[in-house]
Design a protein around this motif. Structure first.
Motif, PDB file in Angstrom:
ATOM      1  N   TRP A 178       0.820  -1.216   0.000  1.00  0.00           N
ATOM      2  CA  TRP A 178       0.000   0.000   0.000  1.00  0.00           C
ATOM      3  C   TRP A 178       0.851   1.263   0.000  1.00  0.00           C
ATOM      4  O   TRP A 178       0.656   2.144  -0.845  1.00  0.00           O
ATOM      5  CB  TRP A 178      -0.971  -0.048   1.177  1.00  0.00           C
ATOM      6  CG  TRP A 178      -1.813   1.177   1.299  1.00  0.00           C
ATOM      7  CD1 TRP A 178      -1.776   2.108   2.285  1.00  0.00           C
ATOM      8  CD2 TRP A 178      -2.811   1.633   0.376  1.00  0.00           C
ATOM      9  NE1 TRP A 178      -2.691   3.112   2.038  1.00  0.00           N
ATOM     10  CE2 TRP A 178      -3.343   2.838   0.870  1.00  0.00           C
ATOM     11  CE3 TRP A 178      -3.303   1.124  -0.824  1.00  0.00           C
ATOM     12  CZ2 TRP A 178      -4.325   3.545   0.225  1.00  0.00           C
ATOM     13  CZ3 TRP A 178      -4.299   1.841  -1.473  1.00  0.00           C
ATOM     14  CH2 TRP A 178      -4.807   3.030  -0.951  1.00  0.00           C
ATOM     15  N   SER A 182       1.318   4.163  -3.067  1.00  0.00           N
ATOM     16  CA  SER A 182       1.147   5.595  -2.803  1.00  0.00           C
ATOM     17  C   SER A 182       2.398   6.365  -3.221  1.00  0.00           C
ATOM     18  O   SER A 182       2.314   7.448  -3.823  1.00  0.00           O
ATOM     19  CB  SER A 182       0.864   5.838  -1.321  1.00  0.00           C
ATOM     20  OG  SER A 182      -0.339   5.214  -0.936  1.00  0.00           O
ATOM     21  N   SER A 186       2.837   9.152  -6.314  1.00  0.00           N
ATOM     22  CA  SER A 186       3.413  10.474  -6.074  1.00  0.00           C
ATOM     23  C   SER A 186       4.525  10.793  -7.068  1.00  0.00           C
ATOM     24  O   SER A 186       4.857  11.964  -7.279  1.00  0.00           O
ATOM     25  CB  SER A 186       3.954  10.570  -4.641  1.00  0.00           C
ATOM     26  OG  SER A 186       5.161   9.845  -4.502  1.00  0.00           O
ATOM     27  N   SER A 194      -3.775  13.372  -6.742  1.00  0.00           N
ATOM     28  CA  SER A 194      -3.421  12.031  -6.258  1.00  0.00           C
ATOM     29  C   SER A 194      -4.551  11.310  -5.529  1.00  0.00           C
ATOM     30  O   SER A 194      -4.705  10.102  -5.672  1.00  0.00           O
ATOM     31  CB  SER A 194      -2.197  12.115  -5.349  1.00  0.00           C
ATOM     32  OG  SER A 194      -2.471  12.886  -4.195  1.00  0.00           O
ATOM     33  N   THR A 195      -5.354  12.032  -4.722  1.00  0.00           N
ATOM     34  CA  THR A 195      -6.387  11.353  -3.924  1.00  0.00           C
ATOM     35  C   THR A 195      -7.351  10.578  -4.808  1.00  0.00           C
ATOM     36  O   THR A 195      -7.709   9.434  -4.524  1.00  0.00           O
ATOM     37  CB  THR A 195      -7.175  12.363  -3.071  1.00  0.00           C
ATOM     38  OG1 THR A 195      -6.268  13.122  -2.278  1.00  0.00           O
ATOM     39  CG2 THR A 195      -8.150  11.647  -2.154  1.00  0.00           C
ATOM     40  N   ILE A 198      -5.568   7.482  -6.097  1.00  0.00           N
ATOM     41  CA  ILE A 198      -5.478   6.476  -5.032  1.00  0.00           C
ATOM     42  C   ILE A 198      -6.843   5.831  -4.817  1.00  0.00           C
ATOM     43  O   ILE A 198      -6.954   4.612  -4.634  1.00  0.00           O
ATOM     44  CB  ILE A 198      -4.960   7.111  -3.725  1.00  0.00           C
ATOM     45  CG1 ILE A 198      -3.498   7.547  -3.898  1.00  0.00           C
ATOM     46  CG2 ILE A 198      -5.070   6.126  -2.562  1.00  0.00           C
ATOM     47  CD1 ILE A 198      -2.950   8.326  -2.718  1.00  0.00           C
ATOM     48  N   PRO A 426      -7.735   6.410   1.281  1.00  0.00           N
ATOM     49  CA  PRO A 426      -7.145   7.305   0.289  1.00  0.00           C
ATOM     50  C   PRO A 426      -6.892   8.720   0.813  1.00  0.00           C
ATOM     51  O   PRO A 426      -5.881   9.342   0.478  1.00  0.00           O
ATOM     52  CB  PRO A 426      -8.193   7.312  -0.839  1.00  0.00           C
ATOM     53  CG  PRO A 426      -8.884   6.004  -0.717  1.00  0.00           C
ATOM     54  CD  PRO A 426      -8.935   5.733   0.751  1.00  0.00           C
ATOM     55  N   MET A 429      -3.645   8.693   2.981  1.00  0.00           N
ATOM     56  CA  MET A 429      -2.394   8.558   2.262  1.00  0.00           C
ATOM     57  C   MET A 429      -2.063   9.817   1.454  1.00  0.00           C
ATOM     58  O   MET A 429      -0.913  10.247   1.406  1.00  0.00           O
ATOM     59  CB  MET A 429      -2.444   7.335   1.348  1.00  0.00           C
ATOM     60  CG  MET A 429      -2.719   6.033   2.084  1.00  0.00           C
ATOM     61  SD  MET A 429      -1.681   5.762   3.542  1.00  0.00           S
ATOM     62  CE  MET A 429      -0.080   5.509   2.795  1.00  0.00           C
ATOM     63  N   SER A 430      -3.047  10.407   0.799  1.00  0.00           N
ATOM     64  CA  SER A 430      -2.770  11.621   0.023  1.00  0.00           C
ATOM     65  C   SER A 430      -2.443  12.790   0.948  1.00  0.00           C
ATOM     66  O   SER A 430      -1.620  13.653   0.613  1.00  0.00           O
ATOM     67  CB  SER A 430      -3.960  11.961  -0.872  1.00  0.00           C
ATOM     68  OG  SER A 430      -5.125  12.172  -0.108  1.00  0.00           O
ATOM     69  N   SER A 433       1.227  12.511   1.977  1.00  0.00           N
ATOM     70  CA  SER A 433       2.102  12.974   0.900  1.00  0.00           C
ATOM     71  C   SER A 433       2.098  14.496   0.813  1.00  0.00           C
ATOM     72  O   SER A 433       3.153  15.130   0.636  1.00  0.00           O
ATOM     73  CB  SER A 433       1.637  12.364  -0.431  1.00  0.00           C
ATOM     74  OG  SER A 433       2.403  12.857  -1.502  1.00  0.00           O
ATOM     75  N   ALA A 449       4.401   7.378   4.160  1.00  0.00           N
ATOM     76  CA  ALA A 449       3.428   6.376   3.720  1.00  0.00           C
ATOM     77  C   ALA A 449       3.650   5.052   4.426  1.00  0.00           C
ATOM     78  O   ALA A 449       2.694   4.382   4.855  1.00  0.00           O
ATOM     79  CB  ALA A 449       3.514   6.194   2.205  1.00  0.00           C
TER      80      ALA A 449
END
Length: 512
Positions: A178, A182, A186, A194-195, A198, A426, A429-430, A433, A449
């Motif tokens: 995962w 991510s 990126s 990105s979101t 993802i 999601p 994780m975004s 980043s 991440a």
């Protein structure tokens, strides 16, 4: 000092000049604006619109190449986690479930589930750091191939110790999946795009969970064929398909968009790029525009373990970990024990019926992703609001599942919870980043991440080891206390999201 004084003098003269110009202009009649200046402004505006449209087209082109590959990768690697819970009850009426065949106790199943996440957590950060030094495409392919190899070995299990050992190994080989994806996203997409991406491939986890239920129903029909139980056939077929897809990713998934310092020009890398790296998905003109759009993404590629330590001690990482802890703990609790909850609430259902009812939970999860993640990208300054709202939807579902009257009303609560689960990961994780890339660059994205995913997966250990079958006293209560414990940790995730919203820009600002 003289330079500063000269600068201040220029600024002062400009201010006086501007005020005089305004006075003269007020005394003269208004004139039509110069047509050449209008044309120039219009040209600049048109150029911005053109670049925006061209960039949109470029990212759609990348989507067609990258997202299906990541989707298949995540579908197959997450399928095993969902499917394991189903094999515990497959062909239960014939006495051929995984639990019955291996004579597993409640402690065995909870220990095996927990050790899977222990392996995942211990190796998440190291695996993702390796990915920053090697070809990300080959490393992601390696993950899929080894996951398929290990799950193929499941079909020869014949005792509880073997299951416990192989669950730990499964976590080790799957570690970094995962956060690795991510990190890979990126490399190709700016944060404001990105979101949604993802979310696109995150739907694979939900669909794999739904398909796992349907596939489980089909493989139960194969029980006894050539002396194999239904769960043995399913692991064998799944493992072989996963290895084949993992090998194909070497020629499907593109590598980094630009060559980095670490790659160098060694004969090994030249040979690898020649035979195992597919052509770049963009032409030269598109590559130039793409690079200009994400140029800042490549400011800090080199890293040391001191950089890693600095990221670990950055206070902003811990609210993100708590956020992930709550939602992933709930998600995996429902993934592993969703079929068990359905069966307990409606004991008259057959094992095939339970498998079929398990699938819609993740269809609702998919709907939540598709509806909410695009909004979280568009209004990224309100990520905490979208995350918290999704958590409240999950809580509502868990309350309905626990306290509603009637088995079908309880089942409806699982569907509500599934819808809320979709967008939460999601967003986590975004957001990680977005916060860590400006200051720490490449290593910031990779380590944040991995830390969020790795340490956050302690929630999975909690839900699979300490709750449900790992809490024997809760079985007669129809898992009421286990469900409420998930609500408690979701509440902690909401509080962490609010804290994260207020400190995201106040700790360790971008390097000067």
């Amino acid at each position: 000092m003289s330079t500063v004084q000269e600068s201040l003098g220029r600024v002062d003269s400009e201010i006086k000049s501007d005020s005089n110009s305004e006075k003269i202009a007020s005394e003269q009649p208004l004139k039509a604006p110069d047509s050449s200046s209008i044309d120039e402004e219009y040209s600049l505006s048109s150029e911005k619109v053109l670049n925006k449209k061209e960039l949109d087209r470029i990212y759609r082109k990348l989507d067609r190449r990258i997202i299906p590959a990541l989707w298949c990768l995540y579908f197959l690697t997450s399928f095993g986690s969902s499917y394991y819970g189903l094999t515990l009850t497959m062909n239960k009426s014939q006495g051929h479930s995984l639990r019955q065949t291996l004579n597993l106790t409640a402690k065995d199943t909870s220990t095996a589930s927990a050790l899977y996440y222990v392996g995942y957590i211990l190796f998440d950060v190291p695996m993702n750091l390796i990915m920053t030094k090697v070809s990300p495409q080959s490393w992601l392919s390696r993950i899929v191939i080894t996951v398929g190899l290990v799950y193929t070995c499941y079909h020869v299990l014949d005792n509880n110790k073997g299951l416990i050992a192989i669950r730990f190994i499964s976590g080790v080989v799957g570690a970094g999946t995962w956060p690795g994806m991510s990190y890979y996203v990126s490399l190709w997409y700016p944060n404001d795009r990105s979101t949604k991406r993802i979310g696109y491939y995150f739907t694979a986890a939900q669909i794999s969970a739904a398909v796992a239920g349907l596939v489980s129903a089909g493989f139960q029909k194969m029980d006894g064929v050539r002396g194999y139980s239904g769960w043995q056939w399913s692991y064998l077929v799944y493992g072989v398909i996963t290895m084949a897809v993992g090998i194909s990713l070497l020629w499907w998934l593109p590598d980094r968009p630009f060559k980095t310092v670490e790659e160098g020009n060694s004969s090994y890398m030249k040979l690898y790029r020649k035979y195992f790296t597919p052509p770049h998905p963009l032409n030269e003109q598109e590559r130039a525009l793409h690079r200009a759009d994400i140029e800042s993404r490549y400011q800090l590629i080199q890293w040391t373990f001191q950089d890693v330590l600095v990221i670990i001690t950055d206070l902003r990482i811990w609210p993100l970990i708590i956020m992930y802890f709550g939602v992933v703990g709930t998600g995996f609790g429902l993934a592993v024990f969703g079929s068990t909850i359905i069966s307990v609430n409606n004991p008259h259902l057959s094992s095939i019926d339970v498998s079929l009812l398990y699938a819609p939970i993740w269809v609702f999860d998919l709907c939540g992703i598709l509806l909410i993640t695009p909004l979280a990208d568009r209004y990224k300054q309100h990520r905490a609001f979208f995350f918290s709202g999704a958590c409240f939807i999950i809580m509502c579902g868990m309350f309905v599942t626990t306290f509603a009257k009637g088995s079908w009303n309880k089942y409806g609560g699982l569907l509500i919870a599934g819808f809320g689960l979709g967008p939460t990961v999601p967003i986590c994780m975004s957001w990680a980043s977005e916060m860590f890339e400006p200051r720490y660059g490449d290593v910031g994205v990779a380590v944040s991440a991995a830390l969020v995913s790795g340490l956050g997966n302690l929630g999975s250990v909690t839900s699979t080891y300490a709750l449900y079958s790992g809490w024997p006293a809760d079985v007669p209560r129809l898992y009421k206390y286990s469900n409420m414990m998930l609500v408690v940790i979701l509440g902690a995730s909401v509080i962490a999201a609010i804290v994260c919203h207020f400190i995201k820009d106040k700790v360790r600002q971008k390097r000067s």
